[in-house]
Design a protein around this motif. Sequence first.
Motif, PDB file in Angstrom:
ATOM      1  N   UNK A 137      39.497  42.931  37.473  1.00 54.91           N
ATOM      2  CA  UNK A 137      38.547  42.515  36.423  1.00 54.91           C
ATOM      3  C   UNK A 137      37.247  42.043  37.056  1.00 54.91           C
ATOM      4  N   UNK A 138      37.389  41.252  38.130  1.00 59.43           N
ATOM      5  CA  UNK A 138      36.214  40.695  38.804  1.00 59.43           C
ATOM      6  C   UNK A 138      35.349  41.818  39.410  1.00 59.43           C
ATOM      7  N   UNK A 139      36.022  42.811  39.985  1.00 57.21           N
ATOM      8  CA  UNK A 139      35.292  43.925  40.622  1.00 57.21           C
ATOM      9  C   UNK A 139      34.504  44.703  39.579  1.00 57.21           C
ATOM     10  N   UNK A 140      35.131  44.961  38.433  1.00 54.69           N
ATOM     11  CA  UNK A 140      34.462  45.693  37.356  1.00 54.69           C
ATOM     12  C   UNK A 140      33.297  44.877  36.795  1.00 54.69           C
ATOM     13  N   UNK A 141      33.560  43.596  36.614  1.00 65.14           N
ATOM     14  CA  UNK A 141      32.518  42.731  36.021  1.00 65.14           C
ATOM     15  C   UNK A 141      31.291  42.647  36.946  1.00 65.14           C
ATOM     16  N   UNK A 142      31.562  42.482  38.241  1.00 64.78           N
ATOM     17  CA  UNK A 142      30.446  42.347  39.190  1.00 64.78           C
ATOM     18  C   UNK A 142      29.554  43.595  39.211  1.00 64.78           C
ATOM     19  N   UNK A 153      50.284  38.810  41.645  1.00 63.59           N
ATOM     20  CA  UNK A 153      49.572  37.710  40.984  1.00 63.59           C
ATOM     21  C   UNK A 153      48.060  37.932  41.001  1.00 63.59           C
ATOM     22  N   UNK A 154      47.556  38.540  42.045  1.00 66.20           N
ATOM     23  CA  UNK A 154      46.104  38.584  42.261  1.00 66.20           C
ATOM     24  C   UNK A 154      45.420  39.856  41.746  1.00 66.20           C
ATOM     25  N   UNK A 155      46.127  40.973  41.820  1.00 69.94           N
ATOM     26  CA  UNK A 155      45.500  42.279  41.563  1.00 69.94           C
ATOM     27  C   UNK A 155      44.787  42.386  40.204  1.00 69.94           C
ATOM     28  N   UNK A 156      45.414  41.950  39.084  1.00 69.26           N
ATOM     29  CA  UNK A 156      44.717  42.087  37.798  1.00 69.26           C
ATOM     30  C   UNK A 156      43.393  41.319  37.776  1.00 69.26           C
ATOM     31  N   UNK A 157      43.422  40.090  38.292  1.00 64.70           N
ATOM     32  CA  UNK A 157      42.204  39.270  38.281  1.00 64.70           C
ATOM     33  C   UNK A 157      41.108  39.893  39.164  1.00 64.70           C
ATOM     34  N   UNK A 158      41.543  40.361  40.327  1.00 67.51           N
ATOM     35  CA  UNK A 158      40.587  40.940  41.284  1.00 67.51           C
ATOM     36  C   UNK A 158      39.928  42.199  40.706  1.00 67.51           C
ATOM     37  N   UNK A 174      48.638  47.426  50.865  1.00 63.46           N
ATOM     38  CA  UNK A 174      49.783  47.876  51.671  1.00 63.46           C
ATOM     39  C   UNK A 174      50.368  46.799  52.567  1.00 63.46           C
ATOM     40  N   UNK A 175      49.573  45.734  52.825  1.00 61.79           N
ATOM     41  CA  UNK A 175      50.086  44.695  53.734  1.00 61.79           C
ATOM     42  C   UNK A 175      49.679  43.315  53.220  1.00 61.79           C
ATOM     43  N   UNK A 176      48.782  42.632  53.899  1.00 63.14           N
ATOM     44  CA  UNK A 176      48.498  41.249  53.508  1.00 63.14           C
ATOM     45  C   UNK A 176      47.092  41.033  52.962  1.00 63.14           C
ATOM     46  N   UNK A 177      46.394  42.114  52.616  1.00 64.73           N
ATOM     47  CA  UNK A 177      45.099  41.960  51.945  1.00 64.73           C
ATOM     48  C   UNK A 177      45.204  42.631  50.591  1.00 64.73           C
ATOM     49  N   UNK A 178      44.801  41.902  49.533  1.00 68.85           N
ATOM     50  CA  UNK A 178      44.676  42.553  48.230  1.00 68.85           C
ATOM     51  C   UNK A 178      43.199  42.876  48.095  1.00 68.85           C
ATOM     52  N   UNK A 179      42.878  44.164  47.879  1.00 71.15           N
ATOM     53  CA  UNK A 179      41.466  44.523  47.839  1.00 71.15           C
ATOM     54  C   UNK A 179      41.200  45.554  46.760  1.00 71.15           C
ATOM     55  N   UNK A 233      29.463  49.828  44.697  1.00 75.14           N
ATOM     56  CA  UNK A 233      29.016  49.139  43.492  1.00 75.14           C
ATOM     57  C   UNK A 233      29.509  47.688  43.488  1.00 75.14           C
ATOM     58  N   UNK A 234      30.732  47.483  43.959  1.00 78.37           N
ATOM     59  CA  UNK A 234      31.214  46.118  44.180  1.00 78.37           C
ATOM     60  C   UNK A 234      32.528  46.174  44.939  1.00 78.37           C
ATOM     61  N   UNK A 235      32.841  45.105  45.610  1.00 78.55           N
ATOM     62  CA  UNK A 235      34.108  45.050  46.347  1.00 78.55           C
ATOM     63  C   UNK A 235      34.593  43.609  46.394  1.00 78.55           C
ATOM     64  N   UNK A 236      35.913  43.459  46.267  1.00 82.37           N
ATOM     65  CA  UNK A 236      36.498  42.114  46.345  1.00 82.37           C
ATOM     66  C   UNK A 236      37.719  42.197  47.258  1.00 82.37           C
ATOM     67  N   UNK A 237      37.996  41.102  47.911  1.00 79.90           N
ATOM     68  CA  UNK A 237      39.162  41.091  48.793  1.00 79.90           C
ATOM     69  C   UNK A 237      39.756  39.688  48.789  1.00 79.90           C
TER      70      UNK A 237
END
Length: 335
Positions: free
Chosen positions: A64-69, A57-62, A9-14, A29-33
């Motif tokens: 994938x990373x959250x699911x993988x972790x 730009x970041x959301x798709x990668x983040x 919603x603002x300046x953190x993609x999480x 289970x996992x969290x990324x920010x």
Amino acid sequence: MIILGIESSCDETAVALIKGKPHAKIAILSETIASQIQIHAPFGGVVPEVASREHLAILPRLTKETLRKANISLEMIDAIAVTAGPGLMGCLLVGVSFARGLGEAANIPVIPVHHMVGHLLAPGIHENLPPFPFITLLVSGGHTMLVRVNGIDDYQIIGQTIDDAAGECFDKTARLLGLPYPGGPSIAKAAHDGDAKAFKLPRPLLQKKNLDFSFSGLKTAVMYALKDQDLSNPQTIANIAASTQSAIVDVLVQKSLRACKQEKIKNLVIAGGVAANHLLRTQLDGNSQNIAIHYPDIQYCTDNATMIAHAALYLKQNDTTDWDVNPRWKFTDNL
Ligand code: KG4
Ligand code: ZN
């Protein structure tokens, strides 16, 4: 129930993955920010257009990373929770569009979550929420309000700011002092070596019996106090920072305790970015009214996706997609 939470919603993609049920300890289970603080810092605040591009730009990668972790595949998720408001329009649209695409692909529901409800329920991430009703002081960059929480989705705003939010006051004062964005942590850090009594600053609306707040006058008072001061002297900066922090915290503490007294409620929750403030926590903890204070762990005070996934556990779920983002979503309204 496994929920994937998305906050943009603002300046953190999480992004976060949690497993749990309401009123019980959840498993994270996992969290990324990915914080955009460095990107916006030179501007002294968030630039909405830049923020939404970054989320995109970041959301798709983040994700994938959250699911993988967590070693979780899309098929194992029961629902996606996403912040649908309030916030910056472009930023919300990126998060919600992404969540809907994912929900469609996995054939699972997408649950819209009110950002401030995410904050409000965040103390429940690590401890059980206090029994209803309780009072919540919601203090972030855009909100300062006292809410009587009678139950989930049964919120009564009993006090709020008539102008700036407390976080905004921290941020604007930091800018006046040349301290980095976001202002809250910068002011708190600078205040460490300062004398909170060095500058006499007003405690707006404290004398008024109501539960409303006003912080724009405080910012103006700081501006006047800075006149004829040597801002190259670190001690002056420390003293102003300490005096400002003390003025903001005094008002928040006294109005919150007054709210508890007025409503005859003995449990107070503080949540939102400003709830990370150490002075606020210690002053409330030391209250003499026997009020129990509940707050999230520091990392769940500021914006994160775990609080969004966690809040969704408590919300009614349906498969409808008949809703839209709402940058001005009122806390007490349906989407
Ligand atoms: O909840 P949040 O991360 O984002 C919004 O929903 O607005 O809150 C951000 C606000 C900013 O104004 C920031 O300066 C403030 O919370 N903040 C703090 C502290 N950490 C963040 N204010 C005072 N003390 C802190 N330690
Ligand atoms: Zn927030």
